[in-house]
Scaffold this motif. Structure first.
Motif, PDB file in Angstrom:
ATOM      1  N   GLU A 104     -52.971  28.940  12.217  1.00 41.66           N
ATOM      2  CA  GLU A 104     -52.315  28.964  11.037  1.00 41.66           C
ATOM      3  C   GLU A 104     -50.902  28.808  11.297  1.00 41.66           C
ATOM      4  O   GLU A 104     -49.897  28.316  11.418  1.00 41.66           O
ATOM      5  CB  GLU A 104     -52.533  29.284   9.829  1.00 41.66           C
ATOM      6  CG  GLU A 104     -51.873  30.647   9.447  1.00 41.66           C
ATOM      7  CD  GLU A 104     -53.261  31.944   8.780  1.00 41.66           C
ATOM      8  OE1 GLU A 104     -54.644  31.064   8.135  1.00 41.66           O
ATOM      9  OE2 GLU A 104     -52.862  32.764   8.818  1.00 41.66           O
ATOM     10  N   PRO A 200     -45.031  39.168   9.662  1.00 42.31           N
ATOM     11  CA  PRO A 200     -45.533  40.886   9.184  1.00 42.31           C
ATOM     12  C   PRO A 200     -46.569  40.466   8.298  1.00 42.31           C
ATOM     13  O   PRO A 200     -47.323  40.206   8.066  1.00 42.31           O
ATOM     14  CB  PRO A 200     -44.430  40.954   8.241  1.00 42.31           C
ATOM     15  CG  PRO A 200     -44.357  39.350   7.690  1.00 42.31           C
ATOM     16  CD  PRO A 200     -44.967  38.510   8.256  1.00 42.31           C
ATOM     17  N   PRO A 201     -47.182  42.068   8.381  1.00 41.99           N
ATOM     18  CA  PRO A 201     -48.771  42.742   7.580  1.00 41.99           C
ATOM     19  C   PRO A 201     -47.904  41.828   6.355  1.00 41.99           C
ATOM     20  O   PRO A 201     -46.994  42.464   5.912  1.00 41.99           O
ATOM     21  CB  PRO A 201     -49.015  43.576   7.638  1.00 41.99           C
ATOM     22  CG  PRO A 201     -47.852  44.340   8.464  1.00 41.99           C
ATOM     23  CD  PRO A 201     -47.208  43.651   9.256  1.00 41.99           C
ATOM     24  N   TYR A 202     -48.728  40.589   5.336  1.00 40.68           N
ATOM     25  CA  TYR A 202     -48.929  40.987   3.858  1.00 40.68           C
ATOM     26  C   TYR A 202     -49.902  40.586   2.955  1.00 40.68           C
ATOM     27  O   TYR A 202     -49.500  40.101   2.099  1.00 40.68           O
ATOM     28  CB  TYR A 202     -48.256  39.427   3.962  1.00 40.68           C
ATOM     29  CG  TYR A 202     -48.656  38.174   4.767  1.00 40.68           C
ATOM     30  CD1 TYR A 202     -49.722  37.716   4.524  1.00 40.68           C
ATOM     31  CD2 TYR A 202     -48.303  37.693   5.669  1.00 40.68           C
ATOM     32  CE1 TYR A 202     -50.470  36.524   4.892  1.00 40.68           C
ATOM     33  CE2 TYR A 202     -48.849  37.087   6.686  1.00 40.68           C
ATOM     34  CZ  TYR A 202     -50.141  35.933   6.477  1.00 40.68           C
ATOM     35  OH  TYR A 202     -50.775  34.584   6.738  1.00 40.68           O
ATOM     36  N   ILE A 203     -50.708  41.534   3.111  1.00 46.18           N
ATOM     37  CA  ILE A 203     -51.986  41.172   2.738  1.00 46.18           C
ATOM     38  C   ILE A 203     -51.713  42.210   1.598  1.00 46.18           C
ATOM     39  O   ILE A 203     -51.702  43.701   2.350  1.00 46.18           O
ATOM     40  CB  ILE A 203     -53.135  41.145   3.075  1.00 46.18           C
ATOM     41  CG1 ILE A 203     -53.287  40.250   4.013  1.00 46.18           C
ATOM     42  CG2 ILE A 203     -54.606  41.566   2.236  1.00 46.18           C
ATOM     43  CD1 ILE A 203     -54.429  40.427   4.656  1.00 46.18           C
ATOM     44  N   VAL A 215     -62.696  40.784   9.538  1.00 47.12           N
ATOM     45  CA  VAL A 215     -60.823  40.795   9.648  1.00 47.12           C
ATOM     46  C   VAL A 215     -61.451  42.611   9.132  1.00 47.12           C
ATOM     47  O   VAL A 215     -60.566  43.282  10.422  1.00 47.12           O
ATOM     48  CB  VAL A 215     -61.005  40.178   8.676  1.00 47.12           C
ATOM     49  CG1 VAL A 215     -59.230  40.274   8.989  1.00 47.12           C
ATOM     50  CG2 VAL A 215     -61.061  38.121   8.845  1.00 47.12           C
ATOM     51  N   ALA A 223     -51.395  45.873  11.507  1.00 47.24           N
ATOM     52  CA  ALA A 223     -50.913  44.272  11.005  1.00 47.24           C
ATOM     53  C   ALA A 223     -51.701  43.790   9.967  1.00 47.24           C
ATOM     54  O   ALA A 223     -50.977  42.172   9.528  1.00 47.24           O
ATOM     55  CB  ALA A 223     -51.425  44.165  12.450  1.00 47.24           C
ATOM     56  N   LEU A 224     -52.484  43.991   8.817  1.00 45.13           N
ATOM     57  CA  LEU A 224     -52.515  43.248   7.727  1.00 45.13           C
ATOM     58  C   LEU A 224     -52.109  43.782   6.334  1.00 45.13           C
ATOM     59  O   LEU A 224     -51.848  42.918   5.468  1.00 45.13           O
ATOM     60  CB  LEU A 224     -54.256  43.724   7.747  1.00 45.13           C
ATOM     61  CG  LEU A 224     -55.280  42.891   8.465  1.00 45.13           C
ATOM     62  CD1 LEU A 224     -56.587  43.381   8.638  1.00 45.13           C
ATOM     63  CD2 LEU A 224     -55.052  40.938   8.648  1.00 45.13           C
ATOM     64  N   GLU A 254     -43.800  34.121   7.644  1.00 49.20           N
ATOM     65  CA  GLU A 254     -45.110  33.921   7.592  1.00 49.20           C
ATOM     66  C   GLU A 254     -45.420  35.230   6.518  1.00 49.20           C
ATOM     67  O   GLU A 254     -44.812  36.113   5.734  1.00 49.20           O
ATOM     68  CB  GLU A 254     -46.519  34.297   8.099  1.00 49.20           C
ATOM     69  CG  GLU A 254     -47.451  33.968   7.950  1.00 49.20           C
ATOM     70  CD  GLU A 254     -48.165  33.694   8.754  1.00 49.20           C
ATOM     71  OE1 GLU A 254     -48.238  33.248  10.242  1.00 49.20           O
ATOM     72  OE2 GLU A 254     -49.762  33.792   8.773  1.00 49.20           O
TER      73      GLU A 254
HETATM   74  N1  GLN Z   1     -53.431  35.053   8.190  1.00 52.41           N
HETATM   75  C1  GLN Z   1     -54.180  36.892   8.244  1.00 52.41           C
HETATM   76  C2  GLN Z   1     -55.195  36.372   7.739  1.00 52.41           C
HETATM   77  O1  GLN Z   1     -55.431  36.232   6.592  1.00 52.41           O
HETATM   78  C3  GLN Z   1     -53.363  38.010   8.394  1.00 52.41           C
HETATM   79  C4  GLN Z   1     -52.252  38.269   8.634  1.00 52.41           C
HETATM   80  C5  GLN Z   1     -50.905  38.974   8.637  1.00 52.41           C
HETATM   81  O2  GLN Z   1     -51.258  39.446   7.572  1.00 52.41           O
HETATM   82  N2  GLN Z   1     -49.840  38.658   8.719  1.00 52.41           N
HETATM   83  O3  GLN Z   1     -56.239  37.781   8.067  1.00 52.41           O
END
Ligand code: GLN
Length: 295
Positions: A104, A200-203, A215, A223-224, A254
């Motif tokens: 993606e 960036p980490p965005y979860i 994962v 990184a998550l 992103e």
């Molecule tokens: N898109 C990744 C995932 O769903 C997460 C990447 C991110 O946090 N930048 O595993």
């Protein structure tokens, strides 16, 4: 002469059925046959009608079975086990110190190409914030060959790997590597970045349990996860862009599938203009774009 790792089509097909009976799906197993075994998807189709012929693999079927079992039992991503991952039109070395580059994210480069006209500017400066394996940096270097690039990561191991990938894939490009947090190591060049890109980490922390165990258990949490709402790093990157970007400079970032409204309000609060969003390959709003400051 008996060639090592040479197997008949019939042997390979029998092996493949046997592995699939243990679990998993054919997409993942065929990925392993391709990236690990060197047997491409089209080879596999030929093999199905020429079963008596012998095929030369890069690894033995026994070695491939061990990788497949580790994937099924211990959920260790195939990419980490094989040590490689294809992304856009190149192949990266990967290890557990970096996120496995996602398909993606490839779209970000097309967004950059559609928004920045390299001919118009001749030369410019980009930065990849949180470069990981170096995927975005390498694609940017190829897309904007005359520009100067910078890649930042706060993980020393990630930066080492990114440097290796960059040296291998875009050795002619001028790219500076920086160890540190987001914009922090870049003060010398503040106000000169025409393009900043970041995955960036965005979860959100609370999504921990919901993540696929492949994962969750093996990819770097650094990184998550982006704090309670997932947007800690996004806020920091947007704030830093106020100093970092050149007049009219472009930020592409992103974000998670449900964060676009909140990212929009952060960008607006920080006086970004020409704000836009773009979808990923599944049609989900995934990327925010904005410029700062006005020219
Ligand atoms: N898109 C990744 C995932 O769903 C997460 C990447 C991110 O946090 N930048 O595993």
């Amino acid at each position: 002469m008996i060639l090592e790792n040479s197997f008949s089509g019939k042997e390979i097909l029998t092996w493949r059925n046997f592995q699939l009976a243990k679990g998993g799906n054919s997409v993942d197993l065929d990925w392993l046959l391709d990236l690990g075994g060197g047997l491409s998807w089209s080879d596999l189709q030929i093999l199905k009608i020429s079963q008596e012929r012998n095929y030369q693999l890069n690894l033995s079927l026994q070695e491939l079975s061990v990788i497949w079992m580790r994937f099924l039992d211990q959920k260790i991503p195939l990419q980490y086990q094989v040590g490689r991952c294809p992304w856009r039109d190149f192949e990266l070395e990967v290890n557990p110190s970096v996120l496995i580059p996602r398909q993606e994210t490839e779209v970000m480069i097309d967004l950059a190409l559609s928004k920045v006209n390299p001919c118009e500017k001749g030369i410019g400066r980009w930065v990849d914030l949180g470069t990981g394996s170096g995927a975005l940096a390498i694609a940017l270097a190829r897309s904007f060959p005359k520009w100067i690039g910078h890649a930042v990561d706060c993980s020393e191991n990630a930066l080492t790997l990114a440097t290796k990938n960059i040296e291998k894939l875009v050795s002619d490009s001028e790219i500076y590597m920086h160890l540190g947090n987001w914009w922090e190591p870049l003060t010398t060049w503040f106000g000169t970045f025409d393009l900043a890109i970041a995955n960036p980490p965005y979860i959100p922390k609370s999504n921990f349990e919901k993540l696929d165990s492949v994962v969750r258990e093996h990819e770097p949490h650094l990184a998550l996860f982006g704090g309670d709402d997932g947007l800690d790093c996004c806020r920091e990157i947007i704030k830093g862009s106020l100093n970092g970007l050149s007049p009219g400079g472009l930020l592409i970032i992103e974000h998670n599938c449900d964060q676009s409204e909140r990212v929009l309000s952060i960008l607006k609060k920080n006086d970004f203009h020409e704000i836009e969003f773009a979808n990923d390959l599944e049609g989900i709003r995934r990327f925010a774009l904005g410029r700062y400051p006005k020219k």
